[in-house]
Write a protein that holds these residues in place. Structure first.
Motif, mmCIF file in Angstrom:
data_model
loop_
_atom_site.group_PDB
_atom_site.id
_atom_site.type_symbol
_atom_site.label_atom_id
_atom_site.label_comp_id
_atom_site.label_asym_id
_atom_site.label_seq_id
_atom_site.Cartn_x
_atom_site.Cartn_y
_atom_site.Cartn_z
ATOM 1 N N UNK A 341 0.833 -1.199 0.000
ATOM 2 C CA UNK A 341 0.000 0.000 0.000
ATOM 3 C C UNK A 341 0.870 1.251 0.000
ATOM 4 N N UNK A 342 1.864 1.273 0.864
ATOM 5 C CA UNK A 342 2.774 2.421 0.895
ATOM 6 C C UNK A 342 3.506 2.548 -0.431
ATOM 7 N N UNK A 343 3.942 1.418 -0.979
ATOM 8 C CA UNK A 343 4.660 1.437 -2.259
ATOM 9 C C UNK A 343 3.793 2.033 -3.356
ATOM 10 N N UNK A 344 2.556 1.581 -3.450
ATOM 11 C CA UNK A 344 1.664 2.084 -4.495
ATOM 12 C C UNK A 344 1.322 3.550 -4.276
ATOM 13 N N UNK A 345 1.091 3.924 -3.005
ATOM 14 C CA UNK A 345 0.747 5.320 -2.716
ATOM 15 C C UNK A 345 1.898 6.247 -3.098
ATOM 16 N N UNK A 346 3.118 5.888 -2.723
ATOM 17 C CA UNK A 346 4.276 6.723 -3.080
ATOM 18 C C UNK A 346 4.488 6.760 -4.589
#
Length: 423
Positions: A341-346
């Motif tokens: 989730x963090x990877x996709x958001x960034x």
């Protein structure tokens, strides 16, 4: 009415399929064998002179009666009700005519009565037709006994039992007929119920097969979605970072070779990381079921979040990273989902938001892990194909978590995910 009641009602109204050509050929064979048995009995009885009623019509007439009583059995499973009525009427008529043999006509009547119970599709007619024929037979039996009583009492020279010979003869005939007709009635019903249960088993087996096929198709679709999601998470982020760094290197290559070299070094490192993650994913896909651990050991988790932050910073984004609460181990699947989730958001921030600053926060709550990514960009994800947000929702749904994604009132965009850690 519940599902069970409805299903029971359906099977109570079940209709047995019509006989197959092979079964109809069997009926023809049974009728011929019964006729041959009747002819053999007729020859023996006429040769002995042991006629059931003391006398008998001419041999040719006995032959006609034998054929009339047995040949309808050829159609017993195709038209069971009509065959029973025909054989029942001919049985009484043959006894009234005092044909010599009573054994084979009785067998033909037994077969006809049994067949109605086993094959008649209208169960109401099957029940009442058999009851009517049985009552008619007992009425005929009663009439015969009355005629016997009305005649001069026959001699019973060898009678030695405690009962009156005439009464004993009546009780014997009554008992034999009760067993005869009850047997035909009972075994006919048993055969019909057995056929119904077999049909039910066949249907349930077919439903199970269809259900298994549907589950297999669902599992294949789910696996395809998972593979697509993992490939998107692995490729999109790293390729985005590589694109940004390559663009920066191109712009400063002539003016500042050192900065360009550092950017290209980041591209190289990111490419290696992407290749390693792709190899890890492909290794899981190619492995046998027994070789795949519950969670692949190479799967990234919360410990790798600083690397994502560093990669985003290298792409020119100012990123703050904070951890709140007491860090503790969480299920690997939850950690992987939080990481993705963090990877996709960034990735979306770098590619689409036009932001200068982002904030990544990880919160350890009592029964959940919460991650939040905010930015000061345009407050939308224009330019995104939407697969990333869909992948986030799917990952969160697997763990029964919650996802909030949308523009902030103060500007920018926020992605917040809450993943349960206690079940």
């Amino acid at each position: 009415m519940g599902e069970t009641g409805t299903e029971e009602h359906t099977w109570n109204n079940w209709r047995r399929p019509l006989p197959t050509p092979a079964q109809q050929r069997q009926d023809v064979l049974i009728a011929i064998l019964t006729l041959l048995g009747a002819l053999a009995a007729m020859i023996l009885i006429n040769s002995m002179g042991a006629f059931t009623f003391g006398a008998a019509p001419a041999l040719w007439e006995q032959l006609i009666w034998a054929a009339a009583l047995t040949l309808p059995l050829m159609l017993r499973r195709r038209y069971p009700l009509a065959v029973l009525l025909i054989v029942g009427a001919l049985f009484i008529a043959a006894q009234a005519r005092q044909v010599g043999d009573n054994l084979m006509p009785s067998i033909a009547l037994f077969i006809a009565t049994y067949t109605v119970g086993a094959w008649e599709r209208n169960r109401t007619w099957a029940r009442w037709a058999r009851v009517a024929v049985i009552l008619a037979m007992f009425a005929w039996l009663g009439y015969g006994m009355l005629m016997t009583i009305a005649k001069p009492r026959p001699p019973f020279p060898d009678a030695a039992g405690p009962l009156d010979p005439l009464l004993a003869n009546f009780l014997y005939g009554l008992s034999v007929n009760i067993l005869f007709f009850l047997g035909a009635y009972f075994f006919g019903n048993v055969a019909w119920l057995s056929a119904r249960r077999e049909a039910e088993l066949v249907r349930r087996a077919e439903e199970l097969r269809l259900s298994q096929e549907q589950n297999t198709r669902g599992a294949i679709v789910a696996e395809r979605v998972r593979i697509a999601r993992d490939l998107h998470d692995v490729v999109a982020h790293h390729v985005s970072v590589m694109g940004v760094q390559a663009g920066a290197a191109r712009r400063v290559l002539a003016k500042n070779p050192e900065v360009a070299s550092e950017a290209l070094r980041t591209v190289e490192q990111t490419a290696r990381t992407a290749i390693n993650e792709l190899r890890s994913l492909l290794g899981v896909l190619r492995a046998e079921d027994t070789d795949v651990p519950e969670t692949h050991p190479a799967s990234p988790g919360l410990d790798q979040l600083p690397e994502l932050v560093t990669a985003a910073r290298n792409a020119g984004l100012e990123v703050d990273h904070g951890v709140y609460g007491e860090p503790r181990p969480v299920p690997q699947g939850v950690a992987l989902s939080a990481y993705r989730v963090v990877q996709e958001a960034l990735t979306n921030v770098v590619k689409h938001a036009g932001a200068h600053k982002a904030d990544v926060r990880v919160r350890y709550l009592d029964s959940a892990l919460e991650v939040e990514v905010t930015d000061d960009g345009r407050g939308d994800v224009k330019g995104s194909n939407g697969f990333g947000l869909l992948g986030m929702r799917e990952r969160v749904a697997v763990h029964g978590g919650e996802l909030e994604a949308g523009p902030r009132r103060s500007g920018g965009y926020r992605v917040r995910v809450s993943l349960p850690t206690v079940h």
